[in-house]
Design a protein around this motif. Structure first.
Motif, mmCIF file in Angstrom:
data_model
loop_
_atom_site.group_PDB
_atom_site.id
_atom_site.type_symbol
_atom_site.label_atom_id
_atom_site.label_comp_id
_atom_site.label_asym_id
_atom_site.label_seq_id
_atom_site.Cartn_x
_atom_site.Cartn_y
_atom_site.Cartn_z
ATOM 1 N N GLY A 145 0.835 -1.206 0.000
ATOM 2 C CA GLY A 145 0.000 0.000 0.000
ATOM 3 C C GLY A 145 0.870 1.256 0.000
ATOM 4 N N GLN A 146 0.221 2.406 -0.032
ATOM 5 C CA GLN A 146 0.961 3.693 -0.044
ATOM 6 C C GLN A 146 1.910 3.792 1.157
ATOM 7 N N VAL A 147 1.363 3.580 2.339
ATOM 8 C CA VAL A 147 2.189 3.706 3.547
ATOM 9 C C VAL A 147 3.095 2.483 3.689
ATOM 10 N N ARG A 174 -3.849 8.223 14.011
ATOM 11 C CA ARG A 174 -4.892 8.708 13.099
ATOM 12 C C ARG A 174 -4.295 9.754 12.167
ATOM 13 N N THR A 175 -4.497 9.560 10.863
ATOM 14 C CA THR A 175 -3.944 10.505 9.914
ATOM 15 C C THR A 175 -4.988 10.885 8.870
ATOM 16 N N SER A 176 -4.616 11.747 7.913
ATOM 17 C CA SER A 176 -5.608 12.272 6.970
ATOM 18 C C SER A 176 -5.011 12.532 5.591
ATOM 19 N N TRP A 177 -5.842 12.489 4.573
ATOM 20 C CA TRP A 177 -5.540 12.948 3.204
ATOM 21 C C TRP A 177 -4.164 12.457 2.710
ATOM 22 N N VAL A 178 -3.988 11.139 2.711
ATOM 23 C CA VAL A 178 -2.674 10.551 2.419
ATOM 24 C C VAL A 178 -2.336 10.634 0.923
ATOM 25 N N PHE A 179 -1.127 11.082 0.644
ATOM 26 C CA PHE A 179 -0.645 11.101 -0.739
ATOM 27 C C PHE A 179 0.787 10.589 -0.790
ATOM 28 N N GLU A 237 0.300 -12.370 0.369
ATOM 29 C CA GLU A 237 1.215 -13.161 1.214
ATOM 30 C C GLU A 237 0.671 -13.321 2.633
ATOM 31 N N LEU A 238 -0.002 -12.291 3.099
ATOM 32 C CA LEU A 238 -0.621 -12.371 4.429
ATOM 33 C C LEU A 238 -1.940 -11.604 4.400
ATOM 34 N N ASP A 239 -3.046 -12.383 4.446
ATOM 35 C CA ASP A 239 -4.390 -11.794 4.435
ATOM 36 C C ASP A 239 -4.822 -11.638 5.891
ATOM 37 N N ILE A 240 -4.924 -10.393 6.350
ATOM 38 C CA ILE A 240 -5.200 -10.199 7.789
ATOM 39 C C ILE A 240 -6.606 -10.640 8.190
ATOM 40 N N THR A 241 -7.476 -10.918 7.220
ATOM 41 C CA THR A 241 -8.815 -11.411 7.576
ATOM 42 C C THR A 241 -8.780 -12.907 7.923
ATOM 43 N N ASN A 242 -7.651 -13.547 7.635
ATOM 44 C CA ASN A 242 -7.516 -14.982 7.890
ATOM 45 C C ASN A 242 -6.809 -15.188 9.247
ATOM 46 N N HIS A 263 -0.730 0.728 14.700
ATOM 47 C CA HIS A 263 -1.851 0.680 13.756
ATOM 48 C C HIS A 263 -2.144 2.080 13.219
ATOM 49 N N ILE A 264 -2.716 2.151 12.008
ATOM 50 C CA ILE A 264 -3.028 3.454 11.404
ATOM 51 C C ILE A 264 -4.543 3.597 11.295
ATOM 52 N N SER A 265 -5.056 4.747 11.713
ATOM 53 C CA SER A 265 -6.481 5.008 11.558
ATOM 54 C C SER A 265 -6.679 6.367 10.884
ATOM 55 N N THR A 266 -7.869 6.898 10.983
ATOM 56 C CA THR A 266 -8.257 7.978 10.075
ATOM 57 C C THR A 266 -9.050 9.107 10.733
ATOM 58 N N ASP A 267 -8.998 10.273 10.112
ATOM 59 C CA ASP A 267 -9.842 11.416 10.472
ATOM 60 C C ASP A 267 -11.329 11.098 10.276
ATOM 61 N N TYR A 268 -11.656 10.081 9.483
ATOM 62 C CA TYR A 268 -13.062 9.742 9.201
ATOM 63 C C TYR A 268 -13.783 9.136 10.403
ATOM 64 N N ALA A 315 -0.211 -1.786 8.221
ATOM 65 C CA ALA A 315 -0.500 -0.785 7.176
ATOM 66 C C ALA A 315 -1.563 -1.319 6.219
ATOM 67 N N ALA A 316 -2.160 -2.459 6.566
ATOM 68 C CA ALA A 316 -3.221 -3.040 5.725
ATOM 69 C C ALA A 316 -4.563 -2.436 6.113
ATOM 70 N N ALA A 317 -5.367 -2.148 5.104
ATOM 71 C CA ALA A 317 -6.717 -1.633 5.385
ATOM 72 C C ALA A 317 -7.561 -1.703 4.127
ATOM 73 N N TYR A 318 -8.856 -1.713 4.327
ATOM 74 C CA TYR A 318 -9.813 -1.526 3.234
ATOM 75 C C TYR A 318 -10.000 -0.017 3.151
HETATM 76 P P1 NDP Z 1 -3.677 1.635 0.555
HETATM 77 O O1 NDP Z 1 -5.040 1.335 0.067
HETATM 78 O O2 NDP Z 1 -2.687 2.261 -0.363
HETATM 79 O O3 NDP Z 1 -2.997 0.332 1.149
HETATM 80 C C1 NDP Z 1 -3.703 -0.583 1.923
HETATM 81 C C2 NDP Z 1 -3.088 -1.930 1.674
HETATM 82 O O4 NDP Z 1 -3.790 -2.872 2.465
HETATM 83 C C3 NDP Z 1 -3.202 -2.371 0.209
HETATM 84 O O5 NDP Z 1 -1.928 -2.712 -0.304
HETATM 85 C C4 NDP Z 1 -4.121 -3.587 0.297
HETATM 86 O O6 NDP Z 1 -3.747 -4.608 -0.590
HETATM 87 C C5 NDP Z 1 -3.879 -4.049 1.715
HETATM 88 N N1 NDP Z 1 -4.968 -4.908 2.178
HETATM 89 C C6 NDP Z 1 -6.292 -4.794 1.934
HETATM 90 N N2 NDP Z 1 -6.947 -5.836 2.473
HETATM 91 C C7 NDP Z 1 -6.009 -6.616 3.067
HETATM 92 C C8 NDP Z 1 -6.064 -7.834 3.781
HETATM 93 N N3 NDP Z 1 -7.214 -8.483 3.991
HETATM 94 N N4 NDP Z 1 -4.904 -8.361 4.242
HETATM 95 C C9 NDP Z 1 -3.736 -7.730 4.035
HETATM 96 N N5 NDP Z 1 -3.616 -6.591 3.347
HETATM 97 C C10 NDP Z 1 -4.749 -6.029 2.878
HETATM 98 O O7 NDP Z 1 -3.879 2.528 1.847
HETATM 99 P P2 NDP Z 1 -2.923 3.633 2.494
HETATM 100 O O8 NDP Z 1 -1.514 3.172 2.486
HETATM 101 O O9 NDP Z 1 -3.285 4.945 1.911
HETATM 102 O O10 NDP Z 1 -3.496 3.628 3.975
HETATM 103 C C11 NDP Z 1 -2.726 3.208 5.078
HETATM 104 C C12 NDP Z 1 -3.528 3.452 6.332
HETATM 105 O O11 NDP Z 1 -3.849 4.828 6.450
HETATM 106 C C13 NDP Z 1 -4.857 2.715 6.404
HETATM 107 O O12 NDP Z 1 -5.064 2.252 7.704
HETATM 108 C C14 NDP Z 1 -5.877 3.781 6.078
HETATM 109 O O13 NDP Z 1 -7.136 3.491 6.641
HETATM 110 C C15 NDP Z 1 -5.234 4.993 6.704
HETATM 111 N N6 NDP Z 1 -5.649 6.263 6.125
HETATM 112 C C16 NDP Z 1 -5.567 6.471 4.769
HETATM 113 C C17 NDP Z 1 -5.973 7.669 4.224
HETATM 114 C C18 NDP Z 1 -5.895 7.912 2.751
HETATM 115 O O14 NDP Z 1 -6.201 9.035 2.321
HETATM 116 N N7 NDP Z 1 -5.471 6.935 1.937
HETATM 117 C C19 NDP Z 1 -6.468 8.758 5.081
HETATM 118 C C20 NDP Z 1 -6.451 8.452 6.493
HETATM 119 C C21 NDP Z 1 -6.046 7.252 6.973
HETATM 120 P P3 NDP Z 1 -4.601 -4.887 -1.948
HETATM 121 O O15 NDP Z 1 -4.472 -3.633 -2.744
HETATM 122 O O16 NDP Z 1 -3.934 -6.068 -2.524
HETATM 123 O O17 NDP Z 1 -6.012 -5.120 -1.489
#
Ligand code: NDP
Length: 291
Positions: free
Chosen positions: A11-13, A147-152, A34-39, A98-103, A58-61
């Motif tokens: 992911g981005q972070v 908790r963070t916001s508006w990630v780029f 490689e690692l599905d955190i829902t499992n 863990h990372i969370s959000t302004d939302y 750093a995984a999130a939906y």
């Molecule tokens: P990304 O969407 O870029 O990255 C999230 C990563 O999580 C993806 O690579 C995704 O993989 C992976 N992922 C999704 N589902 C699973 C799973 N079941 N098991 C393992 N990995 C999984 O997000 P960001 O890097 O931007 O966000 C990082 C954190 O920051 C998150 O917690 C987000 O909630 C928080 N945040 C983000 C903001 C934003 O503007 N983006 C704002 C505020 C907070 P795949 O693509 O393969 O599904």
């Protein structure tokens, strides 16, 4: 050597965490395949096998609009996934970063949100992230919730990339000017997580809990877009800047409601780390150089 397990490493972070990992730490990063955190079983097996000193999640939906019609998947990752990591961390008695959000806030405030302010998410994504925070807090595991916001960033999809694409395609565009927040680079989030992790490694303890972190100062999406185009033209990423019209949130309807006010007070973390946050303009310039 101290070992760290990073989830969501593609992911981005996640990518920045891998790239900016400090010397002296052994970082094992896993992407979603490689690692599905829902499992739960896979998470437990991997954590116990790797036996890291701590986990960075750093995984999130993160698909905010899609989540409105996909609550089951959003909660599976953002709540149950975090719970799975917490349960595995408990076995080894290790902390989770863990990372969370302004939302998690409804955006009706006019002052920067503090960590102690009441939460009240307005959509499925924010609610699922809040449920993840609560799962971690209730698990009994030592944890940091950043908790963070508006990630780029230079990697992945984000507002900067979208603006650069639209700027190439169009002469004029409308960008929302009545939502306030702080753009934050993925790299600066990774750096602050590593600062916290190194402090923990050095001192063996940390003031655990929730912290707000974003780059400064506050702006609107319109203000952010104007700066993106200004800098992109200056360094030759774009030949010319499009005209950016200020529009209202009501002119740009989305499935998920966005908070009108996303500004967070980061002073608690600044005090803990004894450092000032970078400006998003500086961070933007570093990202544009990389593109
Ligand atoms: P990304 O969407 O870029 O990255 C999230 C990563 O999580 C993806 O690579 C995704 O993989 C992976 N992922 C999704 N589902 C699973 C799973 N079941 N098991 C393992 N990995 C999984 O997000 P960001 O890097 O931007 O966000 C990082 C954190 O920051 C998150 O917690 C987000 O909630 C928080 N945040 C983000 C903001 C934003 O503007 N983006 C704002 C505020 C907070 P795949 O693509 O393969 O599904």
């Amino acid at each position: 050597m101290v070992k760290v397990l990073v989830t969501g490493a593609a992911g981005q972070v996640g990518r920045e965490l891998i790239k900016l990992a400090p010397a002296g730490l052994e970082v094992v990063g896993y992407n979603s395949s490689e690692l599905d955190i829902t499992n739960a079983q896979q998470v437990q097996q991997m954590v116990v096998e790797q036996a890291p000193a701590f986990i960075i999640n750093a995984a999130a939906y993160t698909a905010v609009d899609k989540a409105e019609g996909d609550a089951i998947c959003a909660y599976a990752v953002n709540e149950a996934g975090v719970q799975n990591l917490a349960q595995a961390a408990l076995i080894l008695n290790i902390p989770v970063f863990h990372i969370s959000t302004d939302y998690v806030f409804d955006g009706t405030s006019t002052a920067p949100y503090k960590e102690t302010d009441p939460v009240s998410p307005t959509g499925v994504y924010g609610a699922s992230k809040l449920a993840g925070e609560q799962a971690l807090a209730n698990s009994g595991v030592k944890h940091i919730i950043l908790r963070t916001s508006w990630v780029f960033g230079a990697e992945g999809n984000n507002f900067v990339k979208t603006m650069l694409r639209l700027g190439k395609e169009r002469d004029t565009l409308g960008v929302v000017a009545d939502q306030y927040g702080c753009p934050t680079s993925a790299a600066s989030i990774a750096k602050v997580l590593w600062q916290l992790a190194q402090k923990y490694t050095a001192e063996g303890e940390l003031l655990w809990g929730i912290y707000h972190f974003s780059n400064s100062p506050a702006t609107t999406w319109h203000g952010f877009a104007c700066e993106i185009f200004k800098q992109a033209v200056e360094i030759g990423v774009l030949d010319r800047a499009p005209v950016v019209n200020a529009i209202k949130t009501s002119d740009y309807p989305t499935p998920a409601k966005r908070p009108a006010w996303s500004v967070m007070d980061g002073s608690a973390l600044e005090n803990l780390l004894g450092s000032n946050v970078a400006s998003w303009q500086q961070e933007l310039s570093a990202v544009l150089e990389r593109l």
